[in-house]
Design a protein around this motif. Sequence first.
Motif, short mmCIF file in Angstrom:
data_model
loop_
_atom_site.label_atom_id
_atom_site.label_comp_id
_atom_site.label_asym_id
_atom_site.label_seq_id
_atom_site.Cartn_x
_atom_site.Cartn_y
_atom_site.Cartn_z
N GLU A 23 0.83 -1.21 0.00
CA GLU A 23 0.00 0.00 0.00
C GLU A 23 0.87 1.26 0.00
OE1 GLU A 23 -3.14 2.14 2.99
OE2 GLU A 23 -3.26 -0.04 2.81
N GLU A 71 -0.18 -4.84 -9.66
CA GLU A 71 0.54 -3.88 -10.50
C GLU A 71 1.73 -3.28 -9.75
OE1 GLU A 71 -2.75 -1.85 -13.39
OE2 GLU A 71 -2.94 -1.46 -11.24
N SER A 79 2.55 1.64 -3.51
CA SER A 79 1.64 1.74 -4.66
C SER A 79 1.41 3.20 -5.03
CB SER A 79 0.29 1.09 -4.34
OG SER A 79 0.44 -0.28 -4.09
N GLU A 80 1.13 3.42 -6.28
CA GLU A 80 0.86 4.78 -6.75
C GLU A 80 -0.60 4.89 -7.19
OE1 GLU A 80 3.65 6.22 -9.60
OE2 GLU A 80 5.37 5.68 -8.36
N GLY A 81 -1.28 5.88 -6.66
CA GLY A 81 -2.66 6.14 -7.06
C GLY A 81 -3.57 4.96 -6.79
N ASP A 82 -4.36 4.61 -7.80
CA ASP A 82 -5.31 3.52 -7.67
C ASP A 82 -4.74 2.19 -8.16
OD1 ASP A 82 -5.26 4.13 -10.35
OD2 ASP A 82 -7.43 4.20 -10.60
N GLN A 83 -3.44 2.09 -8.13
CA GLN A 83 -2.74 0.90 -8.60
C GLN A 83 -3.11 -0.32 -7.75
OE1 GLN A 83 1.58 1.08 -8.06
NE2 GLN A 83 1.80 0.50 -10.20
N SER A 84 -3.32 -1.45 -8.40
CA SER A 84 -3.63 -2.68 -7.66
C SER A 84 -2.35 -3.21 -7.02
CB SER A 84 -4.21 -3.74 -8.61
OG SER A 84 -3.18 -4.28 -9.43
#
Length: 97
Positions: free
Chosen positions: A31, A42, A34-39
């Motif tokens: 978390e 990803e 992660s960048e933005g709404d990246q899963s």
Amino acid sequence: MADDSVETITFTIESETGDTDDVTIPASLIELLSEGDQSPTEAVGDITLLSFASRAHHLVHHGEGVEGDVEDAEAEIMDQFEERFGVTFGEATGHQH
């Protein structure tokens, strides 16, 4: 000693030949990175590609006596890096040669 209360996510990596390996990562790290709404998948893919690009760069530009096939592999991973991230490795890291 690891804290068993830490939430983790396990990813299975599978090659084209069917070989598999599992890697378990704390969910909070995924978390955080992660960048933005990246899963989560990803994010792990991005970090994996970044890691290979970084290691290849180090071998070719800061190692000793690499063979031509390592240089070719480094060029290929750098092409894949730029395709995935839209910038060169040097632009992304500020480390240019």
